[in-house]
Scaffold this motif. Structure first.
Motif, PDB file in Angstrom:
ATOM      1  N   GLY A  70      -3.120  58.066  22.044  1.00 22.70           N
ATOM      2  CA  GLY A  70      -2.308  57.231  21.160  1.00 22.70           C
ATOM      3  C   GLY A  70      -2.673  55.769  21.242  1.00 22.70           C
ATOM      4  O   GLY A  70      -3.694  55.381  21.813  1.00 22.70           O
ATOM      5  N   LEU A  71      -1.791  54.955  20.658  1.00 28.03           N
ATOM      6  CA  LEU A  71      -1.987  53.516  20.556  1.00 28.03           C
ATOM      7  C   LEU A  71      -0.749  52.792  21.050  1.00 28.03           C
ATOM      8  O   LEU A  71       0.369  53.290  20.919  1.00 28.03           O
ATOM      9  CB  LEU A  71      -2.231  53.104  19.101  1.00 28.03           C
ATOM     10  CG  LEU A  71      -3.380  53.779  18.374  1.00 28.03           C
ATOM     11  CD1 LEU A  71      -3.321  53.448  16.892  1.00 28.03           C
ATOM     12  CD2 LEU A  71      -4.704  53.346  18.959  1.00 28.03           C
ATOM     13  N   ASP A  72      -0.970  51.603  21.575  1.00 27.80           N
ATOM     14  CA  ASP A  72       0.138  50.730  21.943  1.00 27.80           C
ATOM     15  C   ASP A  72      -0.185  49.341  21.427  1.00 27.80           C
ATOM     16  O   ASP A  72      -1.301  48.853  21.586  1.00 27.80           O
ATOM     17  CB  ASP A  72       0.325  50.690  23.464  1.00 27.80           C
ATOM     18  CG  ASP A  72       1.474  49.785  23.850  1.00 27.80           C
ATOM     19  OD1 ASP A  72       2.616  50.069  23.434  1.00 27.80           O
ATOM     20  OD2 ASP A  72       1.235  48.786  24.552  1.00 27.80           O
ATOM     21  N   SER A  73       0.790  48.725  20.792  1.00 28.48           N
ATOM     22  CA  SER A  73       0.616  47.384  20.262  1.00 28.48           C
ATOM     23  C   SER A  73       1.672  46.478  20.871  1.00 28.48           C
ATOM     24  O   SER A  73       2.852  46.847  20.936  1.00 28.48           O
ATOM     25  CB  SER A  73       0.748  47.410  18.733  1.00 28.48           C
ATOM     26  OG  SER A  73       0.589  46.110  18.206  1.00 28.48           O
ATOM     27  N   SER A  74       1.248  45.320  21.333  1.00 26.38           N
ATOM     28  CA  SER A  74       2.204  44.364  21.878  1.00 26.38           C
ATOM     29  C   SER A  74       1.903  42.990  21.293  1.00 26.38           C
ATOM     30  O   SER A  74       0.766  42.693  20.924  1.00 26.38           O
ATOM     31  CB  SER A  74       2.113  44.318  23.407  1.00 26.38           C
ATOM     32  OG  SER A  74       0.852  43.828  23.804  1.00 26.38           O
ATOM     33  N   ILE A 135       3.491  53.706  29.665  1.00 28.97           N
ATOM     34  CA  ILE A 135       3.271  54.114  28.269  1.00 28.97           C
ATOM     35  C   ILE A 135       2.210  55.206  28.201  1.00 28.97           C
ATOM     36  O   ILE A 135       2.392  56.225  27.541  1.00 28.97           O
ATOM     37  CB  ILE A 135       2.865  52.889  27.419  1.00 28.97           C
ATOM     38  CG1 ILE A 135       4.061  51.945  27.274  1.00 28.97           C
ATOM     39  CG2 ILE A 135       2.321  53.317  26.056  1.00 28.97           C
ATOM     40  CD1 ILE A 135       3.704  50.577  26.741  1.00 28.97           C
ATOM     41  N   ALA A 136       1.104  54.999  28.912  1.00 29.13           N
ATOM     42  CA  ALA A 136       0.008  55.969  28.882  1.00 29.13           C
ATOM     43  C   ALA A 136       0.424  57.310  29.485  1.00 29.13           C
ATOM     44  O   ALA A 136       0.076  58.371  28.942  1.00 29.13           O
ATOM     45  CB  ALA A 136      -1.196  55.400  29.621  1.00 29.13           C
ATOM     46  N   LEU A 137       1.183  57.276  30.576  1.00 32.32           N
ATOM     47  CA  LEU A 137       1.646  58.536  31.163  1.00 32.32           C
ATOM     48  C   LEU A 137       2.614  59.256  30.234  1.00 32.32           C
ATOM     49  O   LEU A 137       2.596  60.488  30.141  1.00 32.32           O
ATOM     50  CB  LEU A 137       2.287  58.294  32.526  1.00 32.32           C
ATOM     51  CG  LEU A 137       1.295  58.154  33.671  1.00 32.32           C
ATOM     52  CD1 LEU A 137       1.990  57.733  34.950  1.00 32.32           C
ATOM     53  CD2 LEU A 137       0.514  59.451  33.870  1.00 32.32           C
ATOM     54  N   LYS A 138       3.433  58.510  29.529  1.00 31.14           N
ATOM     55  CA  LYS A 138       4.343  59.145  28.561  1.00 31.14           C
ATOM     56  C   LYS A 138       3.539  59.787  27.432  1.00 31.14           C
ATOM     57  O   LYS A 138       3.828  60.910  27.013  1.00 31.14           O
ATOM     58  CB  LYS A 138       5.335  58.116  28.025  1.00 31.14           C
ATOM     59  CG  LYS A 138       6.416  58.737  27.176  1.00 31.14           C
ATOM     60  CD  LYS A 138       7.529  57.757  26.895  1.00 31.14           C
ATOM     61  CE  LYS A 138       8.604  58.478  26.104  1.00 31.14           C
ATOM     62  NZ  LYS A 138       9.835  57.740  26.028  1.00 31.14           N
ATOM     63  N   LEU A 139       2.520  59.090  26.940  1.00 28.37           N
ATOM     64  CA  LEU A 139       1.650  59.670  25.914  1.00 28.37           C
ATOM     65  C   LEU A 139       0.970  60.937  26.447  1.00 28.37           C
ATOM     66  O   LEU A 139       0.867  61.940  25.740  1.00 28.37           O
ATOM     67  CB  LEU A 139       0.582  58.658  25.479  1.00 28.37           C
ATOM     68  CG  LEU A 139       1.051  57.478  24.650  1.00 28.37           C
ATOM     69  CD1 LEU A 139      -0.048  56.427  24.543  1.00 28.37           C
ATOM     70  CD2 LEU A 139       1.508  57.925  23.268  1.00 28.37           C
ATOM     71  N   TRP A 140       0.501  60.897  27.674  1.00 33.23           N
ATOM     72  CA  TRP A 140      -0.201  62.033  28.288  1.00 33.23           C
ATOM     73  C   TRP A 140       0.728  63.235  28.452  1.00 33.23           C
ATOM     74  O   TRP A 140       0.336  64.367  28.191  1.00 33.23           O
ATOM     75  CB  TRP A 140      -0.773  61.577  29.631  1.00 33.23           C
ATOM     76  CG  TRP A 140      -1.506  62.631  30.387  1.00 33.23           C
ATOM     77  CD1 TRP A 140      -2.760  63.126  30.125  1.00 33.23           C
ATOM     78  CD2 TRP A 140      -1.037  63.319  31.551  1.00 33.23           C
ATOM     79  NE1 TRP A 140      -3.089  64.077  31.073  1.00 33.23           N
ATOM     80  CE2 TRP A 140      -2.050  64.209  31.953  1.00 33.23           C
ATOM     81  CE3 TRP A 140       0.129  63.259  32.298  1.00 33.23           C
ATOM     82  CZ2 TRP A 140      -1.930  65.043  33.061  1.00 33.23           C
ATOM     83  CZ3 TRP A 140       0.260  64.083  33.407  1.00 33.23           C
ATOM     84  CH2 TRP A 140      -0.768  64.957  33.773  1.00 33.23           C
ATOM     85  N   ARG A 141       1.964  62.965  28.864  1.00 28.80           N
ATOM     86  CA  ARG A 141       2.914  64.060  29.101  1.00 28.80           C
ATOM     87  C   ARG A 141       3.479  64.636  27.806  1.00 28.80           C
ATOM     88  O   ARG A 141       3.636  65.839  27.662  1.00 28.80           O
ATOM     89  CB  ARG A 141       4.062  63.574  29.979  1.00 28.80           C
ATOM     90  CG  ARG A 141       3.682  63.372  31.416  1.00 28.80           C
ATOM     91  CD  ARG A 141       4.879  62.920  32.253  1.00 28.80           C
ATOM     92  NE  ARG A 141       4.522  62.811  33.643  1.00 28.80           N
ATOM     93  CZ  ARG A 141       4.553  61.675  34.334  1.00 28.80           C
ATOM     94  NH1 ARG A 141       4.947  60.556  33.756  1.00 28.80           N
ATOM     95  NH2 ARG A 141       4.203  61.666  35.615  1.00 28.80           N
ATOM     96  N   GLU A 142       3.829  63.759  26.871  1.00 32.08           N
ATOM     97  CA  GLU A 142       4.563  64.190  25.675  1.00 32.08           C
ATOM     98  C   GLU A 142       3.686  64.459  24.464  1.00 32.08           C
ATOM     99  O   GLU A 142       4.106  65.168  23.558  1.00 32.08           O
ATOM    100  CB  GLU A 142       5.623  63.145  25.333  1.00 32.08           C
ATOM    101  CG  GLU A 142       6.662  63.003  26.434  1.00 32.08           C
ATOM    102  CD  GLU A 142       7.705  61.938  26.137  1.00 32.08           C
ATOM    103  OE1 GLU A 142       7.687  61.347  25.029  1.00 32.08           O
ATOM    104  OE2 GLU A 142       8.544  61.685  27.020  1.00 32.08           O
ATOM    105  N   ARG A 143       2.512  63.873  24.386  1.00 31.52           N
ATOM    106  CA  ARG A 143       1.591  64.057  23.250  1.00 31.52           C
ATOM    107  C   ARG A 143       2.295  63.897  21.899  1.00 31.52           C
ATOM    108  O   ARG A 143       2.271  64.814  21.065  1.00 31.52           O
ATOM    109  CB  ARG A 143       0.909  65.421  23.321  1.00 31.52           C
ATOM    110  CG  ARG A 143       0.386  65.815  24.685  1.00 31.52           C
ATOM    111  CD  ARG A 143      -1.000  65.398  24.881  1.00 31.52           C
ATOM    112  NE  ARG A 143      -1.403  65.669  26.268  1.00 31.52           N
ATOM    113  CZ  ARG A 143      -2.636  65.635  26.668  1.00 31.52           C
ATOM    114  NH1 ARG A 143      -3.594  65.373  25.826  1.00 31.52           N
ATOM    115  NH2 ARG A 143      -2.925  65.843  27.932  1.00 31.52           N
ATOM    116  N   PRO A 144       2.948  62.747  21.659  1.00 30.93           N
ATOM    117  CA  PRO A 144       3.670  62.577  20.387  1.00 30.93           C
ATOM    118  C   PRO A 144       2.706  62.633  19.199  1.00 30.93           C
ATOM    119  O   PRO A 144       1.583  62.120  19.281  1.00 30.93           O
ATOM    120  CB  PRO A 144       4.309  61.197  20.517  1.00 30.93           C
ATOM    121  CG  PRO A 144       3.472  60.474  21.515  1.00 30.93           C
ATOM    122  CD  PRO A 144       2.960  61.528  22.464  1.00 30.93           C
ATOM    123  N   VAL A 145       3.156  63.254  18.125  1.00 31.12           N
ATOM    124  CA  VAL A 145       2.274  63.422  16.962  1.00 31.12           C
ATOM    125  C   VAL A 145       1.897  62.094  16.331  1.00 31.12           C
ATOM    126  O   VAL A 145       0.831  61.975  15.726  1.00 31.12           O
ATOM    127  CB  VAL A 145       2.882  64.369  15.905  1.00 31.12           C
ATOM    128  CG1 VAL A 145       2.991  65.779  16.451  1.00 31.12           C
ATOM    129  CG2 VAL A 145       4.210  63.862  15.401  1.00 31.12           C
TER     130      VAL A 145
END
Length: 159
Positions: A70-74, A135-145
């Motif tokens: 995924g992506l993260d923007s700040s 954030i990255a661990l949440k993306l890794w665990r949850e794989r949001p579409v």
């Protein structure tokens, strides 16, 4: 106000319930914090090439990218230096999943990090870390579409 966009690529590398992290000095010289290995793209560089290069530089490992998480923007207003004034800074962070395919663990020399190490996933909440790790661990665990994960700002640097 000046505007600046920084695009960077990072990788979540997990092996045997341990995550690969790098340690970076806290701005202002007040200690260290754990960060996800990765970093800024060079002009004209492909993000996938960026993450492979940065992982090698910061950890000594060669990785294979196995997925786009995924992506993260700040966005932050940062104080300017000298007469240049404040900067409206936006960071776009591309988060990949990767696996080690070669190399040996080593620390970066003369770079933005000073130590690379594996950490038990269960121990991450106790580490002093940047928000991107969560954030990255949440993306890794949850794989949001939609490839986005929200983690409250107070979650980082808790260690």
């Amino acid at each position: 106000m000046r505007q600046k966009l920084r695009v960077a690529a990072y990788a979540v590398v997990v092996r045997d319930d341990r995550i690969l992290l790098a340690r970076s000095p806290v701005p202002g010289g007040t200690g260290h914090e754990w960060v996800l290995p990765g970093g800024g793209m060079d002009h004209g560089e492909d993000p996938l090439d960026t993450v492979v290069r940065e992982l090698d530089e910061e950890t000594g490992y060669r990785i294979e990218v196995t997925g786009l998480l995924g992506l993260d923007s700040s966005r932050h207003v940062l104080p300017g230096e000298g007469l240049r004034g404040p900067v409206d800074h936006q960071g776009l962070r591309i988060v990949y999943e990767g696996r080690v395919v070669g190399g040996e663990l080593r620390n970066e020399v003369n770079g933005s990090t000073d130590l690379a190490d594996w950490h038990d996933l269960a121990a991450v909440p106790a580490l002093t870390r940047v928000r991107l790790v969560d954030i990255a661990l949440k993306l890794w665990r949850e794989r949001p579409v939609d490839g986005r994960a929200f983690v409250p700002p107070e979650a980082a640097r808790e260690g």
